[in-house]
Design an enzyme around this catalytic site. Structure first.
Site, PDB file in Angstrom:
ATOM      1  CB  SER A   1      41.164  45.089  35.951  1.00  0.00           C
ATOM      2  OG  SER A   1      40.606  43.896  36.440  1.00  0.00           O
TER       3      SER A   1
ATOM      4  CG  ASP B   1      46.720  39.084  37.209  1.00  0.00           C
ATOM      5  OD1 ASP B   1      45.906  38.803  38.118  1.00  0.00           O
ATOM      6  OD2 ASP B   1      46.617  40.100  36.508  1.00  0.00           O
TER       7      ASP B   1
ATOM      8  CG  HIS C   1      44.661  42.118  39.020  1.00  0.00           C
ATOM      9  ND1 HIS C   1      44.480  41.656  37.735  1.00  0.00           N
ATOM     10  CD2 HIS C   1      43.603  42.923  39.268  1.00  0.00           C
ATOM     11  CE1 HIS C   1      43.353  42.140  37.241  1.00  0.00           C
ATOM     12  NE2 HIS C   1      42.813  42.925  38.153  1.00  0.00           N
TER      13      HIS C   1
END
Length: 352
Positions: free
Chosen positions: A133, A274, A304
């Site tokens: 991320s 996502d 995610h």
């Protein structure tokens, strides 16, 4: 210790072999993060065992479940049994926030650059970096800025947010589900500011310019009713990293603009569903065609950082292990790129 007198907290993991007895097995379960694993307090600097640096995401730390799981899988399932180093941003997980670096900034890569150089000096083996991320965005920005001088043999970006500009509706025009994620993230960021309030007060530029530190009714209103990451960046982040507007900051922080400059073998893993990263912002076929150092896997599912399957671990980590083995032995030759490309196509077909 960093050049600006800050401190980076690291967790070391190293494979210690399969337990030989039932007693060793039981003690490994209760006293270490995983069977045959343990935090390595000492290590030999002259070892040629590969080193993998794991960089966590926004509001995370080295004891997050996905970080621990990744460290355990890389240590035990990679036949080379690499040393894994989990990085903590400054101020993460109740660690002290010191120095002048903006740890929770997608743009700032100073600590990452320093740590990669430091690891290169301590270890002689191949060095790989895995980012999740926000950590993936930092990593991609670092690779694009340093180009051939990245000091990294291979890298992997998992669930990287590639574009923060107005093109990204999840940031600028979130729907109902995306607003829920913004609510959670913004709440965590505000709690982080409160936890480090007295340390942040030492930054005069931040105290003078950031609106959330003003004793006004509008600042109080923001603290109570603002639950959007963009609003947090407007009122805090841009003043920390030195940008006038959030649009300028998002433009500079978007890794997609630097993809063509990446000279390090880079495995990119994103999912189509996502909730935080729209599919249309992910790297395209043109990006891969123009840069032979990019290898992209886009799964149908995964959310995610949700690539875990029952009793089978994280398939994103498994593909990174395969990729790092190829990257180590084939280097950056034309033939090596062809080998990695062929192997990546097999992985994509299997994934579909």
């Amino acid at each position: 210790m960093t050049p600006d007198e800050g401190t980076l907290v690291l967790d070391y993991f190293q494979y210690r072999g399969t337990p030989k007895t039932v007693w060793n097995f039981l003690t490994s379960l209760f006293f270490t993060p995983g069977s045959g694993l343990g935090i390595m307090r000492t290590h030999k600097a002259d070892t040629k065992v590969p080193v993998v640096l794991v960089v966590h995401g926004l509001m995370g730390h080295s004891e997050e479940s996905y970080v621990q799981q990744t460290c355990c899988e890389i240590c035990t399932q990679d036949p080379r049994h690499p040393i894994v180093v989990a990085m903590n941003y400054r101020g993460a997980f109740n660690h002290s926030l010191n120095g002048t670096t903006g740890g929770y900034s997608f743009y700032d890569t100073k600590d990452l650059a320093f740590l990669i150089t430091w690891l290169r000096e301590k270890h002689k083996g191949p060095l790989f970096v895995v980012g999740f991320s926000m950590g993936a965005a930092k990593l991609a920005n670092y690779l694009g800025r340093t180009e051939e001088a990245s000091n990294v043999d291979g890298a992997c970006c998992i669930c990287c947010p590639w574009d923060f500009t107005s093109k990204n509706a999840a940031v600028h025009r979130p729907d109902f589900m995306e607003k829920i994620y913004h609510f959670v993230l913004a709440g965590g960021l505000k709690a982080w500011v409160v936890a480090h309030y007295f340390e942040l007060r030492s930054n005069k530029a931040l105290m003078e310019s950031a609106p959330i530190f003003k004793c006004t009714a509008s600042a109080l209103w923001w603290w109570l009713f603002s639950y959007n990451v963009k609003s947090f960046d407007e009122n805090f982040t841009i003043h920390w990293v030195g940008y006038k507007t959030v649009e300028e900051y998002y433009q500079a922080a978007s890794p997609t603009r630097l993809l063509s400059k990446v000279k390090t073998p880079l495995l990119i893993i994103n999912s189509q569903n996502d909730p935080l990263i729209p599919r249309y912002t992910n790297p395209t076929d043109k990006d891969v065609h123009d840069n032979p150092n990019l290898f992209v896997i886009e799964s149908t599912y995964g959310g995610h950082i949700g690539f875990w399957t029952p009793f089978n671990g994280c398939f994103a980590t498994k593909y990174f292990i395969k990729f790092s083995n190829l990257a180590q032995f084939s280097k950056s030759t034309r033939k090596g790129r062809e080998v990695r490309r062929k192997e990546s196509m097999k992985i994509v077909k299997k994934l579909q």
